[in-house]
Design an enzyme around this catalytic site. Structure first.
Site, short mmCIF file in Angstrom:
data_model
loop_
_atom_site.label_atom_id
_atom_site.label_comp_id
_atom_site.label_asym_id
_atom_site.label_seq_id
_atom_site.Cartn_x
_atom_site.Cartn_y
_atom_site.Cartn_z
N GLY A 326 0.84 -1.20 0.00
CA GLY A 326 0.00 0.00 0.00
C GLY A 326 0.88 1.25 0.00
O GLY A 326 1.97 1.26 -0.57
N SER A 327 0.43 2.28 0.69
CA SER A 327 1.11 3.58 0.63
C SER A 327 2.48 3.56 1.27
O SER A 327 3.27 4.48 1.09
CB SER A 327 0.24 4.63 1.30
OG SER A 327 -1.00 4.70 0.64
N THR A 328 2.78 2.51 2.07
CA THR A 328 4.12 2.47 2.65
C THR A 328 5.17 2.31 1.56
O THR A 328 6.36 2.52 1.80
CB THR A 328 4.27 1.30 3.64
OG1 THR A 328 3.96 0.08 2.97
CG2 THR A 328 3.34 1.47 4.84
#
Lengths: 633, 387
Positions: A326-328
């Site tokens: 995801g956004s990590t």
């Protein structure tokens, strides 16, 4: 008269003659006997002596004492505990059933079990020790000792069994031991004889499994003389084995305990790593399980419960759970772009969606972020900005930089069943799926969705490498052997421009420490202990265009299995980083609401070496625990 | 005191008899028996029980009995020869009906405290009766072919009964002892030539008959023969005895493992270690030196026996002494050959050493006869021809 004398004389001389002949032949036969003696005892002596040795002397291996495993502060995580047990030898009792019945008065031994044991004992060799019961209490053991004369054939014994004092706290790290199976025996090579010893256990999982050879130690040897029935008469020679290596782990037991407790009933993982030497201070995976049950042997019911639990207690999610980052992942996209000439101050406008190819790519914030540059895009986790720069730099370059940070590569850690995740690029798709890469996929990959999967450990390593300024730190669990420290591998640069890393770190600091950052509410306010991080929410299900149009269903309205995974990566302190952390909560919802507070609390505990003061977090902080499905991604 | 023609006294006083007695023989017999006690003590794991103590008691009884027999006038045995033989023969037949089974063979008559083994009695009776038979013949007629048949019959009848028990070992001893007496008595050498050929044919027939319809021996005897020829054919069964015996004996080396230290015997690898296979233990514990020493002791006994025999003036005494010596030789030679894998396992004990009451008593009794013949070596016999 003369005639008779003559005859008598002839008879006499014939008798003497024949007597001598007879004695002569007897001497000859005696000579044959003597020769045979010489032949057997001198000429062929070697051969017979060897056969005699072989038939009466048996070498027997003595199981070595298994090395123990300790936490960072020397608390045992796996130890050898005296196991009070009771065995029975058929030869020493006239009435097996009577002995068992008398024993049942002292320890728990129901009728069915007595019957079962009777059958086993009846069929075993008369001198073989048959295990009746083990792990008795001291009181039971003392009772049996005191009643020994009445319990014919029964003898109390003290053996060693593996014990894990911390039970489920470190189960996924330490692993457990079990009886060797066929495959283990096949693999064992020369150690096969040792593995076949009754009661022998080998590491099956975790550090117990990976460091098996060192932990096992070397077998001792005893040569016993046995009679024709196989009864041991005496020991002729004994050489004790050497105990296996004692291992000192990098795990900080208090932190590990806290991480497990903090995850609570959730299914998830937390990893805390030292960014300089790679020491893994905590590696939590929930739910845990009690490895002691495996040593004693699981009951069918226990096994089914563990196997069928939807939260997979037996899987070490920290290394074997592969989730979309995801956004990590956005730090990797940004860094790849910066390394390839992106000007971080150049911005893109986010109006909530981007038309690319033949469809819209949406930002999680439907109303849009407005004008975004590198730092603010990370801070707000704007998807549109990363669609744009991912498309500019291309998947191959993103993948190349990501791999330097350990994504898509199997981490080197002393655990088994470690997954390598997937870092896709053109070649990967061509060779694995046999399809060409579509440009739209680059956009998805740019925000950590699509084919990309990472394990929590890989995320922690990625964060640590960002935090230490771009060095190839690798995680490790073993930091000492037999009390001697093992030096960590010297670090090498990943070859990333330090200015670019500094910019990414600045952006990560903004996420937590600046008003408006996605994890601002989970910030640490204690001076010098602030953390920098990045939220992530990994979509588990496909959201159709129709659903999007009608409003995306909220996590709390979905069945647990369909909810998003909550992710958060962070390091602290922000200024002089020391610890990196990755948190994944399966189907936990949003990263900022669920994962970030966990990371904050664990990092606080790491930095304070225990419980932090209450003013370490601001008054508006996300409370101890809570799902907030409305929170930002 | 009346004197015979040869000048020897007709009756001897007890003192004179003891003076005339060849003391070397009893002493040597006692030494060999001592070896036996020591070995029985050893195979019991260094314990007088259960064998050594019992053996010592039997030896003491037998040894005294031997002197008593030696003091009895040899002519008494001469007179008793036929009744003795008939008595023993009757017992052999009786054992067929009232005998007790042991080791798969009917051998004993149980008389309460004593277990009577008629075949052992027959060993002596046969010697005595054959001696008397030849004593009664005119010396110039012994080569007569017709005179061969009665002794052969005297040997064959009990031998046949013993084989039927079945006890191959004793049968062999009976035949060998009897034939030796015939040889010493002066039977024609042609006969012995024929006997060798005949024995060859018989052995061939016995071996050949195994497994055939006309099998002569019992199954287990056949198995022992096959096993003897090839012990490896059945290492856990019948061949086990021979194989284990050879291993234990062979591992003794020059000087052995040391007294009571023989591992194979101590650990029960050796079967029948206190009876027929006691020589193996001796070989294991005392090595070649011990085994050869015992063999030499036996041969010295034989030599002294022969020297004594040659001094006896009357045929009866000579032949009795011959029979005793030769049977004794057969005992130890067959036993040693057996445990060293040179002969099939036929169940012959090592004389004076193996545990066993009957054989100990019989051997000492037999030597009593020999000594009696030696002591009374010059007494005159009333010959039937003279009468």
């Amino acid at each position: 008269m003369i005639d008779r004398r003559k005859i008598q004389a002839a008879t006499n001389s014939r008798f003497t003659r024949r007597g001598l002949v007879l004695f002569g032949s007897q001497l000859g036969l005696a000579g044959i006997l003597g020769t045979r003696m010489y032949q057997l005892q001198v000429t062929e002596n070697q051969q017979y002596a060897e056969r005699a040795e072989r038939s009466r002397i048996r070498p027997r291996l003595i199981a070595p004492v298994r090395g123990e495993i300790f936490s960072r502060d020397g608390t045992p995580l796996a130890e050898n505990r005296q196991n009070y047990r009771v065995v029975m030898v058929r030869e020493q009792t006239e009435d097996i059933q009577l002995s068992l019945k008398k024993l049942a008065e002292l320890i728990k031994l129901d009728e069915a079990r007595q019957e079962e044991l009777y059958e086993i004992i009846r069929k075993s060799s008369p001198f073989a020790q048959v295990l009746i019961a083990e792990n008795l209490t001291w009181d039971q053991f003392a009772d049996i000792n005191a009643n020994a004369p009445a319990l014919r054939g029964v003898s109390p014994e003290i053996g060693l069994t593996r014990h894990y004092p911390e039970a489920d706290i470190a189960a996924h790290i330490v692993g457990y031991v079990g009886a060797p199976n066929e495959k283990d025996l096949k693999r064992a090579g020369p150690a096969k004889g040792l593995l076949k010893l009754p009661g022998m256990r080998i590491g099956k999982n975790g550090v117990e499994g990976i460091a098996e050879e060192g932990l096992r130690g070397t077998a001792g040897l005893s040569r016993v003389e046995r009679d024709v029935h196989g009864r041991t008469i005496r020991e002729l020679f004994r050489q004790e084995g050497t105990q296996g290596d004692g291992l000192d782990l990098t795990i900080d037991l208090e932190l590990q305990k806290y991480a497990m407790e903090r995850l609570g009933d959730e299914s998830g993982a937390v990893i805390v790593m030292d960014i300089n030497d790679g020491d893994v201070l905590a590696l939590a995976s929930t739910p845990g399980y009690d490895p002691n049950n495996f040593v004693l042997g699981l009951s069918q019911k226990q096994w089914v419960e563990l196997r069928d639990n939807e939260k997979n207690p037996l899987t070490n999610k920290a290394v074997a759970g592969a989730y979309p980052p995801g956004s990590t992942f956005k730090m990797m996209t940004l860094l790849a772009a910066l390394e390839n000439g992106l000007n971080p101050t150049d911005g893109h406008f986010c109006n909530g969606s981007l038309w690319f190819g033949n469809r819209f790519f949406n930002c999680w914030k439907r109303q849009g972020h407005g004008y975004m540059d590198g730092v603010s895009a990370i801070k707000n986790s704007c998807d549109i900005y990363f669609y744009e720069i991912a498309q500019q730099v291309g998947i191959d370059k993103i993948a190349e930089v990501s791999r330097r940070f350990g994504l898509g590569i199997e981490p080197q850690i002393e655990l088994s069943r470690v997954k390598s995740g997937v870092m896709p690029d053109r070649n990967w798709k061509e060779s694995v799926l046999g399809e060409p890469w579509y440009k739209g996929e680059t956009l998805n990959a740019g925000i950590g969705q699509g084919y990309t999967t990472t394990t929590p450990l890989q995320l922690a390593v990625m964060t640590a490498r960002l935090a230490n300024g771009g060095y190839d730190v690798s995680p490790r669990l073993i930091r000492g052997r037999n009390g001697e420290r093992i030096k960590p591998e010297p670090l090498r640069s990943l070859g990333i421009n330090p200015d670019n890393i500094a910019l990414v770190r600045q952006a990560m600091s903004a996420v937590t420490n600046e008003q408006g950052g996605t994890a601002f509410r989970s910030r640490i306010s204690a001076i010098g202990k602030e953390m920098s991080g990045k939220t992530g929410t990994a979509q588990v299900r496909y959201i159709s265009a129709a659903e999007r149009a009608n409003g995306v269903r909220k996590n709390k309205d979905l069945p647990w299995k369909l909810r998003d995974h909550a992710l958060f990566v962070a390091y602290a302190p922000t200024d002089k980083p020391r610890y990196a952390i990755a948190v994944v909560v399966e189907h936990g919802g949003g990263g900022s609401a669920v994962a970030a507070p966990i990371a904050r609390d664990v990092l606080l505990h790491a930095q304070y070496q225990g419980k932090p003061p209450p003013d370490a977090v601001p008054s508006d902080a996300v409370p101890f625990w809570g799902h907030d499905p409305l929170g930002p991604v | 005191m009346s004197m015979s023609l040869s000048g020897a006294p007709v009756q001897l006083g007890l003192g004179r008899k003891l003076l005339r007695l060849n003391w070397a023989l009893p002493i040597l017999l006692a030494i060999v028996s001592l070896v036996g006690f020591a070995m029985l003590y050893s195979v019991a794991g260094g314990d007088f029980d259960p064998w050594a103590r019992a053996q010592i008691i039997r030896f003491t009884v037998g040894f005294l009995g031997m002197f008593i027999v030696a003091m009895i006038d040899i002519r008494l045995w001469y007179k008793a020869a036929w009744p003795f033989y008939i008595f023993a023969f009757a017992l052999l037949i009786a054992v067929e009906f009232v005998g007790t089974k042991g080791m798969g063979a009917v051998r004993w008559i149980d008389l309460g405290p004593i277990k009577l083994q008629p075949s052992e009695l027959m060993k002596i009776a046969l010697v005595v009766v054959l001696a008397r038979y030849y004593h009664d013949q005119r010396p110039d007629r012994v080569k007569n072919i017709f005179l061969l048949f009665p002794p052969l019959l005297l040997i064959a009848l009990p031998a046949a009964l013993v084989i039927k028990q079945p006890d191959l070992g004793t049968a062999v001893l009976l035949c060998a002892g009897g034939v030796a007496i015939m040889f010493m008595a002066g039977a024609s050498l042609w006969f012995f030539g024929l006997l060798v050929v005949g024995a060859g044919v018989l052995i061939y027939a016995i071996f050949g008959s195994c497994g055939q319809d006309w099998q002569i021996l019992k199954d287990y005897q056949c198995r022992r023969l096959t096993t003897f020829l090839d012990p490896a054919s059945d290492p856990q069964g019948a061949g086990y005895h021979i194989t284990q015996s050879k291993i234990a004996f062979g591992s003794g080396g020059y000087s052995g493992m040391g007294y009571t230290q023989g591992p194979q015997s101590r650990l029960d690898f050796l079967p029948e270690k206190h009876t027929d296979f006691i020589f193996t233990t001796l070989g294991e514990e005392f090595g070649l030196i011990g085994a050869l020493t015992l063999l030499c002791l036996y041969m010295v006994i034989l030599f002294i026996g022969l020297m004594a025999t040659l001094r006896i003036k009357h045929t009866f005494g000579r032949l009795v002494a011959t029979g005793v010596c030769f049977t004794f030789f057969c005992y130890f030679a067959i036993n040693m050959a057996m445990v060293m894998g040179l002969a099939p396992v036929v169940g012959v004990p090592l004389p004076l050493v193996s545990y066993g009451g009957t054989s100990m008593l019989v051997i000492l009794f037999a030597f009593g006869l020999l000594l009696s013949a030696q002591v009374h070596g010059r007494v005159p016999f009333k010959k039937r021809t003279d009468a």
